[in-house]
Scaffold this motif. Structure first.
Motif, PDB file in Angstrom:
ATOM      1  N   UNK A  16       0.868  -1.200   0.067  1.00 50.29           N
ATOM      2  CA  UNK A  16      -0.035   0.011   0.134  1.00 50.29           C
ATOM      3  C   UNK A  16       0.937   1.091   0.085  1.00 50.29           C
ATOM      4  N   UNK A  17       1.991   1.217   0.666  1.00 46.39           N
ATOM      5  CA  UNK A  17       2.779   2.444   1.016  1.00 46.39           C
ATOM      6  C   UNK A  17       3.392   2.843  -0.387  1.00 46.39           C
ATOM      7  N   UNK A  18       3.778   1.882  -1.103  1.00 53.46           N
ATOM      8  CA  UNK A  18       4.444   1.809  -2.500  1.00 53.46           C
ATOM      9  C   UNK A  18       3.458   2.293  -3.769  1.00 53.46           C
ATOM     10  N   UNK A 340       9.313   9.601   5.166  1.00 56.66           N
ATOM     11  CA  UNK A 340       8.100  10.816   4.989  1.00 56.66           C
ATOM     12  C   UNK A 340       8.423  11.969   3.759  1.00 56.66           C
ATOM     13  N   UNK A 341       9.731  12.343   3.770  1.00 59.07           N
ATOM     14  CA  UNK A 341      10.170  13.142   2.737  1.00 59.07           C
ATOM     15  C   UNK A 341       9.912  12.552   1.490  1.00 59.07           C
ATOM     16  N   UNK A 342       9.967  11.468   0.942  1.00 56.33           N
ATOM     17  CA  UNK A 342       9.414  10.765  -0.041  1.00 56.33           C
ATOM     18  C   UNK A 342       8.050  11.070  -0.284  1.00 56.33           C
ATOM     19  N   UNK A 370       7.191   4.481   7.216  1.00 55.34           N
ATOM     20  CA  UNK A 370       7.742   3.434   7.952  1.00 55.34           C
ATOM     21  C   UNK A 370       9.329   3.607   8.066  1.00 55.34           C
ATOM     22  N   UNK A 371       9.575   3.371   9.269  1.00 54.59           N
ATOM     23  CA  UNK A 371      11.128   3.364   9.598  1.00 54.59           C
ATOM     24  C   UNK A 371      11.753   2.277  10.387  1.00 54.59           C
ATOM     25  N   UNK A 372      12.464   1.609   9.822  1.00 59.28           N
ATOM     26  CA  UNK A 372      13.242   0.552  10.405  1.00 59.28           C
ATOM     27  C   UNK A 372      14.508   0.895  11.179  1.00 59.28           C
ATOM     28  N   UNK A 373      14.727  -0.047  12.295  1.00 61.72           N
ATOM     29  CA  UNK A 373      16.037   0.073  13.006  1.00 61.72           C
ATOM     30  C   UNK A 373      16.644  -1.120  13.363  1.00 61.72           C
TER      31      UNK A 373
END
Length: 430
Positions: A16-18, A340-342, A370-373
């Motif tokens: 969905x995000x993509x 988020x910038x994208x 989405x943020x991965x760590x």
């Protein structure tokens, strides 16, 4: 079943995000037809600027004449750059060219934007040349407020006490400092008060340095000197990692508000805490919107960030200038992240193409994040969210129940993280 269901939901969210949310942001202006709609200059080739350049060109079917101004000869990703510090990746693994954008017909100017004349609609470059524009998109990232860190004002001091908060030469230099440090030494990272670029980034960095120490320098320590009252992102997951995976290596200290640095002795000074001396001192200074945003007069909040109209990301102060990414005054619950910038860039590109064609922007844009760590070199956690524009509040609001955080680190999330990086880099740069 619970884990399998979550994995399935995660895959659906990424799809969905993509795709779906990009379409929602675009609204009805995907096909404007050929012809010159106008000139758009984009300053900054990161997650926001490169995406904006691509989608301005693509969604106008080439009708917008797009020029991207970028200081560096290649894109180097801040997300995943902490893996270089841990030693599981090299800088070359997170660096890419802008050739894909050139092939699309986008002009790339490798120079530094130094001034904007908003009345004449001209961008001035360090080389002395000028670029006229009909619309200007600024995605300059951040610049550091060294004047708030006594002792770090000189170039020599900044070369010794690194931030490495812009991926590139400082990333490699900090890695070299860690490698040169003797086993039994101390690495200390100083975190500024929020808001700052990439909320979980410093805590991920602590994990990556600790992972390296666990393998190669097991008697060494990691000190997290946080200027905030508590861990600002993924607290439970990071605390669990420090207390279990890196027990005896990592120590977290909140309320360590930095007041200065003695570079000669590698000592950090704080408002209400004792001085801390380290073998490797990694200071992330307070920062604000990039210098060109200051020069263009679009910084309006706390003398640091740029307020925008969230339907188009146009500056609330200077018409015809749009601001993306880490430079903006964020909406509630909106992080300063690459993803988020994208997303900012796609809403902005759709709006600018519509406006140049005499149409109104989409009134109901949607953003995802989405943020991965990376906890180890393979085990990863994430935080995700969806943000819907609220026409009454005129800002983005996080949709209740739309995201959340990982239950625990896992290798499958690590595979998702690398897939996310591969996909978003392709989305930006090809």
């Amino acid at each position: 079943m619970k884990g399998a269901a979550m994995d399935g939901q995660r895959r659906d969210f990424l799809k969905a995000a993509g795709a779906g949310f990009a379409a929602a942001a675009l609204g009805g202006c995907a096909s404007m037809g050929a012809g010159r709609l106008g000139k758009v200059v984009v300053v900054g080739g990161g997650y926001g600027g490169a995406t904006a350049a691509k989608y301005l060109h693509m969604w106008s079917n080439g009708g917008v004449d797009v020029t991207l101004v970028e200081t560096n000869g290649s894109f180097i990703s801040c997300p995943l750059s902490n893996l270089v510090l841990g030693g599981s990746k090299q800088l070359a693994d997170i660096a890419m060219t802008y050739d894909g954008l050139v092939k699309r017909g986008i002009k790339i100017v490798y120079d530094t934007a130094t001034a904007v004349d908003a009345d004449k609609r001209v961008v001035r470059l360090a080389s002395g040349s000028e670029l006229p524009y009909d619309r200007l998109v600024l995605s300059p990232g951040v610049d550091f407020l060294y004047d708030r860190v006594p002792g770090l004002g000189s170039a020599d001091a900044q070369a010794k006490v690194l931030h490495a908060w812009k991926a590139g030469p400082q990333t490699q230099a900090l890695r070299a400092q860690l490698v040169a440090m003797a086993d039994g030494g101390v690495y200390a990272i100083s975190i500024p008060r929020a808001p700052y670029r990439c909320p979980p980034g410093p805590y991920e960095r602590a994990c990556q340095v600790a992972w390296y120490f666990k393998q190669a320098k097991p008697r060494s320590k990691v000190l997290i000197l946080d200027g905030n009252e508590d861990v600002v992102s993924k607290k439970a997951l990071f605390m669990k990692a420090w207390n279990e995976e890196y027990k005896g290596i990592v120590e977290y200290r909140p309320n360590y508000v930095l007041t200065g640095v003695d570079v000669a002795t590698m000592t950090a000074k704080f408002e209400t805490a004792d001085d801390v001396k380290a073998n490797v001192l990694n200071v992330i200074p307070p920062h604000r919107a990039g210098n060109i945003a200051m020069q263009a007069g679009v910084i309006t909040a706390n003398n640091a960030w740029c307020e925008v109209d969230f339907l188009s990301f146009e500056s609330i102060k200077v018409k015809g200038i749009y601001v993306l990414g880490d430079s903006i005054q964020i909406a509630p619950g909106m992080p300063k992240s690459g993803h988020m910038a994208n997303q900012h860039a796609k809403v902005c590109a759709a709006a600018v193409v519509a406006l140049l064609a005499g149409q109104a922007p989409n009134p109901t844009p949607v953003l995802t994040n989405t943020c991965y760590s990376f906890i180890t070199d393979k085990d990863v956690v994430h935080v995700a969210s969806v943000h819907q524009y609220d026409k009454e509040k005129k800002t983005f609001i996080a949709v209740p129940g739309s995201g959340g955080v990982s239950p625990a680190p896992s290798e499958i999330e690590g595979r998702y993280a690398f897939s996310w990086a591969k996909n978003i880099w392709a989305d930006m740069l090809t």
